[in-house]
Design a protein around this motif. Structure first.
Motif, mmCIF file in Angstrom:
data_model
loop_
_atom_site.group_PDB
_atom_site.id
_atom_site.type_symbol
_atom_site.label_atom_id
_atom_site.label_comp_id
_atom_site.label_asym_id
_atom_site.label_seq_id
_atom_site.Cartn_x
_atom_site.Cartn_y
_atom_site.Cartn_z
ATOM 1 N N ASP A 12 95.017 35.941 48.192
ATOM 2 C CA ASP A 12 95.351 35.189 49.531
ATOM 3 C C ASP A 12 93.643 35.966 50.368
ATOM 4 O OD1 ASP A 12 96.127 34.818 52.000
ATOM 5 O OD2 ASP A 12 96.264 37.401 52.460
ATOM 6 N N GLU A 36 99.260 27.846 48.643
ATOM 7 C CA GLU A 36 99.436 28.137 50.132
ATOM 8 C C GLU A 36 98.786 27.812 51.153
ATOM 9 O OE1 GLU A 36 101.794 32.232 52.026
ATOM 10 O OE2 GLU A 36 100.547 32.281 49.835
ATOM 11 N N SER A 38 97.639 29.410 55.547
ATOM 12 C CA SER A 38 99.092 30.433 56.088
ATOM 13 C C SER A 38 97.311 30.300 57.270
ATOM 14 C CB SER A 38 98.429 31.852 55.801
ATOM 15 O OG SER A 38 99.230 31.622 54.260
ATOM 16 N N GLN A 93 107.789 25.542 56.967
ATOM 17 C CA GLN A 93 106.582 26.378 57.779
ATOM 18 C C GLN A 93 107.048 26.922 57.998
ATOM 19 O OE1 GLN A 93 103.706 25.947 61.137
ATOM 20 N NE2 GLN A 93 104.819 24.073 60.169
ATOM 21 N N SER A 94 106.632 28.647 57.208
ATOM 22 C CA SER A 94 107.316 30.101 58.041
ATOM 23 C C SER A 94 106.616 30.498 59.261
ATOM 24 C CB SER A 94 106.901 30.902 56.911
ATOM 25 O OG SER A 94 105.601 31.691 56.831
ATOM 26 N N ARG A 103 100.760 33.912 62.831
ATOM 27 C CA ARG A 103 100.406 33.754 60.996
ATOM 28 C C ARG A 103 101.355 33.171 60.910
ATOM 29 N NH1 ARG A 103 95.726 33.404 59.029
ATOM 30 N NH2 ARG A 103 95.719 35.927 59.339
ATOM 31 N N ARG A 104 101.199 31.185 60.554
ATOM 32 C CA ARG A 104 102.627 30.795 60.073
ATOM 33 C C ARG A 104 102.344 30.563 58.345
ATOM 34 N NH1 ARG A 104 101.492 25.112 62.947
ATOM 35 N NH2 ARG A 104 99.673 25.479 63.631
ATOM 36 N N SER A 105 102.700 29.954 57.719
ATOM 37 C CA SER A 105 102.012 29.322 56.064
ATOM 38 C C SER A 105 102.984 28.339 56.211
ATOM 39 C CB SER A 105 102.524 30.815 55.220
ATOM 40 O OG SER A 105 102.452 30.358 54.272
ATOM 41 N N ARG A 148 93.295 31.040 56.097
ATOM 42 C CA ARG A 148 93.430 32.112 54.935
ATOM 43 C C ARG A 148 94.291 31.818 53.598
ATOM 44 N NH1 ARG A 148 92.090 36.567 55.367
ATOM 45 N NH2 ARG A 148 92.783 37.593 53.196
ATOM 46 N N ARG A 149 94.450 31.005 52.407
ATOM 47 C CA ARG A 149 94.346 30.535 51.339
ATOM 48 C C ARG A 149 94.796 31.438 49.957
ATOM 49 N NH1 ARG A 149 91.586 32.308 48.008
ATOM 50 N NH2 ARG A 149 89.550 31.815 48.220
#
Length: 175
Positions: A12, A36, A38, A93-94, A103-105, A148-149
């Motif tokens: 991440d 991912e 985020s 999607q969280s 932050r979502r992801s 972020r990834r």
């Protein structure tokens, strides 16, 4: 289901600027690459907030290339549609809330066959440097910031696939 190895390819980290990120993929037979993304919500102006499509638009292009030729070549929206409609994998999607700077992801799977974990349908063993993942990022879209990834892979050691799918986007203008 076959024996598999779940690996973290890239930890991440922040995507600092628009542009191409190129990564070497593992050499073992490869079933799935998980990308991912985020970001933080940017809802200081609520009209800028977008739920899913804005997140997917952060990925301008994803390409898995073998010796330079694309095996997969799609954008984020097409990759989500491919996962949902062709592979029957739900996209979730969280933390899908409108709170600023939460932050979502979302995880986008790149399946290199019809089904994940299938030893007959995956990408075969390759040499180091032959199989690459190229992601073109667009961090300037509205509705999020602080992108972020991370990237993970699912390898199938010992697999001898009989079939590999090629997935590319074809643009067509209808008369």
């Amino acid at each position: 289901m076959a024996d598999y190895t779940f690996s973290r390819l890239v930890s991440d980290a922040a995507v600092a600027a628009d542009g191409l990120e190129s990564l070497d993929l593992p050499v073992q037979p490869l079933s799935v690459v998980l990308v991912e993304i985020s970001p933080l919500n940017e809802t200081s102006t609520i009209g800028n907030f977008r739920l899913l499509e804005a997140l997917l638009s952060a990925v301008d292009n994803v390409a898995v290339r073998w010796k330079g030729d694309p095996v997969v070549n799609v954008n984020g929206v097409d990759l989500a549609a491919l996962s949902l409609l062709w592979h029957k994998l739900s996209i979730w999607q969280s933390n899908a809330v409108e709170t600023d700077n939460d932050r979502r992801s979302i995880v986008l799977p790149i399946v290199l066959g019809k089904r994940p974990f299938d030893v007959n349908e995956c990408f075969p063993r390759s040499l180091k440097g032959e199989l690459r993942l190229d992601i073109t990022w667009d961090i300037a879209d509205t509705g999020f910031d602080g992108l972020r990834r991370s990237v993970h892979t699912i390898e199938l050691p010992g697999a001898d696939p009989k079939f590999v799918e090629k997935k590319v986007t074809l643009a067509r203008t209808w008369p």
